[in-house]
Design a protein around this motif. Structure first.
Motif, PDB file in Angstrom:
ATOM      1  N   GLY A 187     -64.481  11.019  -9.782  1.00  0.00           N
ATOM      2  CA  GLY A 187     -65.286  10.054 -10.532  1.00  0.00           C
ATOM      3  C   GLY A 187     -64.681   8.658 -10.533  1.00  0.00           C
ATOM      4  O   GLY A 187     -65.408   7.653 -10.460  1.00  0.00           O
ATOM      5  N   THR A 188     -63.348   8.550 -10.617  1.00  0.00           N
ATOM      6  CA  THR A 188     -62.692   7.240 -10.651  1.00  0.00           C
ATOM      7  C   THR A 188     -62.918   6.443  -9.367  1.00  0.00           C
ATOM      8  O   THR A 188     -63.324   5.272  -9.427  1.00  0.00           O
ATOM      9  N   PRO A 189     -62.692   7.022  -8.170  1.00  0.00           N
ATOM     10  CA  PRO A 189     -62.967   6.243  -6.954  1.00  0.00           C
ATOM     11  C   PRO A 189     -64.431   5.841  -6.816  1.00  0.00           C
ATOM     12  O   PRO A 189     -64.726   4.722  -6.366  1.00  0.00           O
ATOM     13  N   LEU A 190     -65.348   6.728  -7.189  1.00  0.00           N
ATOM     14  CA  LEU A 190     -66.760   6.384  -7.075  1.00  0.00           C
ATOM     15  C   LEU A 190     -67.142   5.266  -8.051  1.00  0.00           C
ATOM     16  O   LEU A 190     -67.892   4.345  -7.689  1.00  0.00           O
ATOM     17  N   ALA A 191     -66.638   5.350  -9.280  1.00  0.00           N
ATOM     18  CA  ALA A 191     -66.919   4.288 -10.240  1.00  0.00           C
ATOM     19  C   ALA A 191     -66.375   2.954  -9.744  1.00  0.00           C
ATOM     20  O   ALA A 191     -67.025   1.903  -9.887  1.00  0.00           O
ATOM     21  N   ALA A 192     -65.182   2.968  -9.152  1.00  0.00           N
ATOM     22  CA  ALA A 192     -64.616   1.737  -8.600  1.00  0.00           C
ATOM     23  C   ALA A 192     -65.441   1.212  -7.445  1.00  0.00           C
ATOM     24  O   ALA A 192     -65.685  -0.004  -7.324  1.00  0.00           O
ATOM     25  N   LEU A 193     -65.921   2.118  -6.587  1.00  0.00           N
ATOM     26  CA  LEU A 193     -66.732   1.702  -5.440  1.00  0.00           C
ATOM     27  C   LEU A 193     -68.013   1.013  -5.885  1.00  0.00           C
ATOM     28  O   LEU A 193     -68.359  -0.076  -5.402  1.00  0.00           O
ATOM     29  N   TRP A 194     -68.722   1.633  -6.826  1.00  0.00           N
ATOM     30  CA  TRP A 194     -70.015   1.068  -7.235  1.00  0.00           C
ATOM     31  C   TRP A 194     -69.843  -0.232  -8.007  1.00  0.00           C
ATOM     32  O   TRP A 194     -70.550  -1.206  -7.747  1.00  0.00           O
ATOM     33  N   THR A 195     -68.919  -0.271  -8.959  1.00  0.00           N
ATOM     34  CA  THR A 195     -68.802  -1.446  -9.818  1.00  0.00           C
ATOM     35  C   THR A 195     -68.152  -2.633  -9.108  1.00  0.00           C
ATOM     36  O   THR A 195     -68.465  -3.791  -9.417  1.00  0.00           O
ATOM     37  N   THR A 340     -56.619   2.245  -9.763  1.00  0.00           N
ATOM     38  CA  THR A 340     -56.195   3.629 -10.038  1.00  0.00           C
ATOM     39  C   THR A 340     -56.872   4.636  -9.107  1.00  0.00           C
ATOM     40  O   THR A 340     -56.494   5.808  -9.108  1.00  0.00           O
ATOM     41  N   ALA A 341     -57.842   4.170  -8.323  1.00  0.00           N
ATOM     42  CA  ALA A 341     -58.562   5.082  -7.427  1.00  0.00           C
ATOM     43  C   ALA A 341     -57.642   5.805  -6.449  1.00  0.00           C
ATOM     44  O   ALA A 341     -57.806   7.016  -6.226  1.00  0.00           O
ATOM     45  N   PRO A 342     -56.646   5.136  -5.810  1.00  0.00           N
ATOM     46  CA  PRO A 342     -55.759   5.893  -4.900  1.00  0.00           C
ATOM     47  C   PRO A 342     -55.032   7.041  -5.576  1.00  0.00           C
ATOM     48  O   PRO A 342     -54.794   8.086  -4.958  1.00  0.00           O
ATOM     49  N   LEU A 343     -54.682   6.856  -6.845  1.00  0.00           N
ATOM     50  CA  LEU A 343     -54.005   7.934  -7.576  1.00  0.00           C
ATOM     51  C   LEU A 343     -54.923   9.136  -7.746  1.00  0.00           C
ATOM     52  O   LEU A 343     -54.487  10.289  -7.638  1.00  0.00           O
ATOM     53  N   ALA A 344     -56.209   8.865  -8.020  1.00  0.00           N
ATOM     54  CA  ALA A 344     -57.171   9.958  -8.157  1.00  0.00           C
ATOM     55  C   ALA A 344     -57.459  10.617  -6.813  1.00  0.00           C
ATOM     56  O   ALA A 344     -57.578  11.847  -6.720  1.00  0.00           O
ATOM     57  N   LEU A 345     -57.574   9.813  -5.762  1.00  0.00           N
ATOM     58  CA  LEU A 345     -57.851  10.369  -4.429  1.00  0.00           C
ATOM     59  C   LEU A 345     -56.689  11.232  -3.940  1.00  0.00           C
ATOM     60  O   LEU A 345     -56.905  12.198  -3.203  1.00  0.00           O
TER      61      LEU A 345
END
Length: 541
Positions: A187-195, A340-345
């Motif tokens: 969810g974190t990477p996707l939220a970062a991508l869209w916003t 923070t997306a790389p940490l989630a990925l």
């Protein structure tokens, strides 16, 4: 750990008796019907099950992405923080309470029709959210979106128990485990991508293409059952009007507790105490109800009760190890979801490999699932203990090696829990197990969020007060700190930063205690079980 023959624990085994005397010809018994052959996984059914997995995963991802993107949504629509908080709270209340009843309606309207209807509704309400003319309409759409999303995850366990052959049943459960591990993390990477790169509206519209794909797969692959509208004659109305409002009130009280100062707020007190009373009435009704939503008698099964109790701790740990680093990086180093997306990925992508590998390991007859679960919990506890030594100098890279332990730990815990909960369950009891398991998982996620917010606020206030008192009692140090920092503002920032570090370390310690507590249950409560394809335990050699 005690090794028990599964034929004497989870299911009743055959009883060997002495040969009876020959019967007269007129009383000769009819031949016993042969056991039906195990169903095989056809390509068409595999497509249908993949559609169910995609629909369930879509519901979890949509929940996480919209929650993470809510700051941008509020900013785009000029919604204040207090009013905007209800956009998440109302969604969660509807989502969690719906999971109690979704399996009953899924069986009544058929799994195929009900799931497709829920996916279509979820897509429709998500598509309409950005076009809300006012805040009240937005609230209504979020409630409806929560109801539609709450219908989807429970369906996956039901179809897995019903259609998957024993040889690959654990792989199907590993697919369900994606909704508890991979879904929230991605969810974190996707939220970062869209916003950051597209539009905040995509946080809602992302459901449409994947929802259409899942509908096509379900329509093509799943068998069509007959609608059972006659079940409404024995509908559990008391359970509906006590369980639904009770859980919704508890969710609202927990999620608004930190903002409204918990028991100092009349609203929070009414929600928590009123919701507790309604839920107790719901449980009493379910115990005596002939057609319940929760079949509480399943708790007599040691592995089922252990699975649910362990699930509570596991979900709290999953939420904690994901939220604590993200909050620390956001509050100390002002990280946005993009940073923070790389940490989630790092955790999410390898889970696509480690989940099926864990299922393959547990599918071996010689492997004891209790040891696998214990090892996973030990790794989670190690992560939390190491994280408690964090400092203000930690950045994203410092969490990489820490979070990498979750790649192995999370599948070990979640798949082992699912194996314990579902082993020995006939498909007819699948809806009851699904309702209890999914409702508890979703509610525990809410409770974990409330725990981290409430405890985090209390500990941050405590550490801030202690740091200020320490500086006040050392006038020379305080004077030097002010001169070096060129003002009180910078000194206040440094105090806040250190308070956040100490608070994050405290939260890691709390998670470590939870992990150890759950670990201590493993050698006590569950009994030895074997993979679904095993009918007898291995020979003792």
């Amino acid at each position: 750990m005690t090794s028990v023959n599964p034929s004497t624990t989870e299911t009743a085994g055959p009883v060997v008796a002495s040969s009876p005397a020959p019967l007269p010809a007129a009383q000769a018994p009819t031949p016993a019907p042969q056991a039906p052959a195990q169903a095989e996984m056809s390509q068409r059914l595999a497509i249908g099950l993949s559609g169910m997995l995609l629909a369930s995963l879509l519901a979890i991802v949509n929940e996480q992405v919209t929650a993470l993107a809510m700051t941008d949504v509020r900013g785009a629509l000029s919604i204040g923080h207090d009013d905007g908080s209800w956009l998440t709270v109302l969604f969660e209340a509807a989502n969690v309470s719906t999971m109690i009843f979704a399996p009953w309606f899924g069986i009544t309207f058929t799994l195929k029709r009900f799931t497709i209807g829920a996916v279509v509704a979820s897509m429709l309400f998500a598509f309409l959210c950005p076009f809300s003319p006012n805040l009240s309409t937005f609230y209504v759409l979020r409630v409806l979106q929560g109801v539609a999303g709450g219908c989807l995850p429970p369906m996956l366990i039901i179809v897995a128990l019903r259609y998957l052959p024993p040889k690959i049943k654990l792989y199907g459960l590993a697919g369900y485990a994606l909704t508890a591990t991979f879904g929230p993390t991605i969810g974190t990477p996707l939220a970062a991508l869209w916003t950051e790169y597209v539009s905040w509206k995509m946080a809602f519209w992302q459901t449409v293409p994947f929802g259409l794909l899942s509908c096509v797969a379900i329509q093509y692959g799943l068998p069509q059952d007959a609608v059972k509208l006659e079940r409404f004659r024995s509908f559990n109305w008391v359970g509906l009007f006590t369980g639904g409002p009770g859980v919704a009130m508890l969710v609202m009280g927990l999620l608004q507790g930190d903002r409204l100062d918990w028991l100092n707020s009349t609203f929070v007190c009414v929600m928590l105490f009123g919701g507790t009373l309604l839920f107790i009435a719901f449980l009493v009704n379910e115990w005596y109800q002939p057609v319940p939503f929760f079949k509480l008698q399943l708790l007599y099964r040691r592995n089922f009760s252990h699975g649910l109790s362990t699930l509570v701790g596991a979900v709290m740990l999953l939420v904690g190890v994901a939220v604590i680093p993200a909050q620390f990086l956001a509050m100390v180093h002002t990280y946005r979801p993009l940073q923070t997306a790389p940490l989630a990925l790092l955790v999410a992508i390898p889970l696509l490999i480690t989940l099926p590998l864990t299922a393959a390991l547990l599918n071996m007859r010689r492997i004891d699932s209790r040891w696998i679960m214990a090892l996973g919990l030990s790794l989670v506890a190690t992560t939390c203990i190491l994280g408690s030594f964090m400092t203000s100098e930690w950045v994203r890279e410092n969490f990489y090696w820490l979070q990498s332990l979750q790649i192995v730990a999370q599948p070990m815990v979640i798949v082992a829990i699912l194996m314990g909960v579902t082993t020995g369950l006939p498909p007819t009891e699948g809806p009851f197990a699904s309702a209890m398991f999914n409702s508890l998982k979703a509610f525990t996620g809410v409770a974990a969020t409330a725990l981290i917010e409430g405890l985090g606020t209390a500990r941050e206030h405590f550490h801030s007060s202690m740091l200020v008192d320490h500086l006040g009692n050392n006038a020379l140090i305080a004077s030097q700190s002010i001169d070096a920092a060129h003002g009180l503002g910078e000194l206040a920032h440094r105090i806040h930063e250190q308070a956040v570090v100490l608070t994050s370390a405290d939260l890691y310690r709390v998670m470590a205690v939870i992990a150890v507590a759950v670990l201590l249950l493993v050698p006590v409560l569950p009994v030895r079980i074997y993979p679904p394809w095993c009918t007898t335990p291995p020979s003792n050699r």
